[in-house]
Design an enzyme around this catalytic site. Structure first.
Site, PDB file in Angstrom:
ATOM      1  N   HIS A 198       0.861  -1.190   0.000  1.00 51.26           N
ATOM      2  CA  HIS A 198       0.000   0.000   0.000  1.00 51.26           C
ATOM      3  C   HIS A 198       0.891   1.231   0.000  1.00 51.26           C
ATOM      4  CE1 HIS A 198      -1.510   3.253   2.735  1.00 51.26           C
ATOM      5  NE2 HIS A 198      -2.329   3.345   1.718  1.00 51.26           N
ATOM      6  N   ALA A 213     -19.802  10.402  -0.824  1.00 56.94           N
ATOM      7  CA  ALA A 213     -18.401  10.072  -1.102  1.00 56.94           C
ATOM      8  C   ALA A 213     -18.333   9.070  -2.257  1.00 56.94           C
ATOM      9  CB  ALA A 213     -17.743   9.472   0.129  1.00 56.94           C
TER      10      ALA A 213
END
Lengths: 390, 390
Positions: free
Chosen positions: B195, B349
């Site tokens: 990540h 969102a």
């Protein structure tokens, strides 16, 4: 799904971490009279939910079929048959046994597995009994957990335990919580997932003033919409509520729709059921009767759906869809569920019991969208726009 | 993993819900010179990370290999080569392209899939480019997302964006955020998940006072511990940091260990890497150089591990263990990650870009515990007690 009970259990263990003092495989007897009585008339049976009313006071008559010895000794439960703490513990012990045996019967009929029984005690007092069936034939994962804990809590922690809490006074409050919590994830996508949780709290202010309340609910999460099944489920819950006031089902049905909303997706976790908290009227006994009726309605509301669909044929895309929906279930439980969140934020929480609600397997795909007109799209539509079912 | 950027993107969209104004398949050119240059010397290559320094100012030279047209027009980026907003956008466009192409090369070599490119615009200004590779041969799910957004924010929302924020003044603050965020879940359990996230913010007070800062990090989540791989990964990040101060790597390595801790399990998400926020010293250009070096270190820190392990044999228990560890990954992202939480709590969102970080499949078992002395137990030990790797 854990709601307030877990929150309470774990805010409680903030004062000292939970230790599993010992764990036993539990007492497993084959006395199925209770749940057989409940299962009664087979598929979609709608028998009376009130057959237990006469025997509710002691409720230890069923103790030979409990999953394990209770957290409080059987003698103490017998001697304090009028104390709500004992009545509640005996009731959740009975409900746990009835539900576990009902689920296990469906599993064993297909040559599957038995529940694992994990009894755990907290060094500081209280404990729980966690029953888990994992990777079975009919059930991919089923957990039925009871916990009975007590101790001292700071008031703001107590405050968190109530959805619309009354003010508590004092720095360190005496506290008791007992509850049952369960999630069942069947293997067949044509059987919905069910969740229920029933709980009782007592808190005593510094000045000796006592507060008590009940909370709970049962809700259904289908992968494919079978309207008849959903109607049966809601009708059974409504019947349990109606005996205590016609206003209850509509009120708690709406509360359930609101609670299990997943805001970021603009959809509900499932097709609802009932959900309530802070119930302390008209009397302790009446509230207990109501909660008991609700808890007893789980088997007749859900098990007929298992029986009806456990042998349904399943295609690969249906299984894929089930796993995607399970991903959504995980999203709700880990992001929004009050109890899970507060539980896991607390050092020393018994996270295995809290996370028992998660499915064995879940899946996330980028921008998955079911084809228009498909059965998957039909379910999505109902999740976006909750319906009245009764 | 989203951290502050997502939080910022979504607190921003509170002012009006995000609409995908249009979505294009994106510009896909075959100009691989950039990432080929980066991949350079093959497995565990440790070439200079600073080869781009000379060309950083405009950084639009690489625009023919970008995944799509940028959010700001190429002409505007070229004309404003000195503005940090434009420099950052050009840098993340380049890094996105380099990383996507590097990952895709490994995938296509095994006859797998190409990334899907989703360019989305917000009606109120700004937008993003989401690149996703799903259910591939080498990669089970890989997402590489950039977003460039601006607008007006209330000060407490701005406050939330900083780990240790300075006070902002004014009721409605002008605001800009640009960042890249990526998670790669390979199929082979011997390749770790990676990540990374690098971001830049600008906020302007009512009185015209400007604040800016950078944040970011790269971290590794293995399923099996290959010490050499972890050392290579950390060494590469350390090298990127060291050019900007010997104190940076130890500080950001510790911050990473702290941030990715999963308190309820008493273990880390992975073996760490670097993590930082609120970086605004010694100068904007120096900070940008630092963040650019970190972002450029992703390919050489991670891709060699993919190349080394993508053809490793895999047993069924190894796959099961990988899925269980992916469940833990989901737990961290949905329960603890600041950006994901605030992101998903915000109506409107773009949750698909936020949840892109979740694995394709994850698993939860009750009380799973790897056998003593097993390779699974060895990993668990390292997750419980983070080590120094360099």
């Amino acid at each position: 799904m854990a709601q307030v009970l877990r929150q309470c259990v774990v805010t409680f263990v903030r004062l000292g971490s939970t230790k599993v003092a010992h764990s036993t495989p539990g007492i497993r007897l084959n006395n199925h009279r209770l749940y057989l009585k409940l299962l009664g008339g087979g598929v979609l049976c709608q028998f009376s939910l009130f057959s237990w009313k006469g025997s509710r006071k002691p409720d230890v008559d069923s103790s030979d079929s409990w999953m394990s010895e209770p957290i409080t000794s059987l003698d103490e439960l017998k001697q304090n048959g009028d104390d709500m703490k004992c009545k509640m513990e005996a009731m959740i012990m009975r409900i746990q046994s009835e539900f576990v045996h009902a689920v296990e019967k469906e599993e064993l009929e297909e040559g599957g597995k038995k529940f694992l029984v994990d009894r755990w005690l907290r060094e500081q007092g209280g404990g729980g009994i966690t029953c888990v069936l994992q990777d079975g034939t009919v059930f991919e994962k089923a957990g039925v957990n009871i916990s009975v804990v007590s101790g001292i809590l700071p008031p703001n922690a107590v405050q968190q335990m109530r959805a619309r809490g009354k003010k508590m006074k004092g720095a360190n409050l005496k506290f008791f919580a007992a509850g049952i919590s369960s999630v069942v994830h069947p293997r067949n996508p044509h059987i919905p997932t069910v969740h229920f949780n029933y709980r009782y709290f007592e808190v005593e202010n510094d000045d000796g003033e006592k507060h008590w309340w009940f909370g709970g609910g049962t809700d259904l999460t289908p992968y494919y919409l079978e309207e008849k099944d959903v109607v049966h489920f809601h009708k059974t819950l409504k019947k349990a509520c109606d005996g205590h006031g016609k206003q209850l089902y509509p009120k708690y049905k709406k509360w359930c729709d609101d609670y299990f909303r997943v805001p970021h997706r603009g959809e509900s976790r499932g097709v609802g059921g009932i959900f309530f908290d802070d119930v302390d009227e008209p009397s302790q006994d009446k509230c207990f009767e109501f909660v008991t009726d609700c808890a007893e309605s789980v088997v007749p509301s859900y098990l007929p759906l298992v029986q009806k669909h456990k042998k349904d044929g399943v295609s690969y895309p249906e299984r894929e869809w089930q796993l995607l929906r399970r991903g959504r279930y995980v999203e709700f439980n880990l992001i929004y569920d009050r109890g899970t969140k507060f539980g896991l934020y607390t050092p020393g929480a018994r996270y295995e019991s809290i996370l028992m609600s998660l499915p064995l397997t879940a899946r996330w795909e980028y921008k998955h969208s079911p084809p228009e007109g498909s059965r998957e799209a039909q379910l999505t539509e109902v999740l976006k726009n909750p319906r009245e079912w009764v």
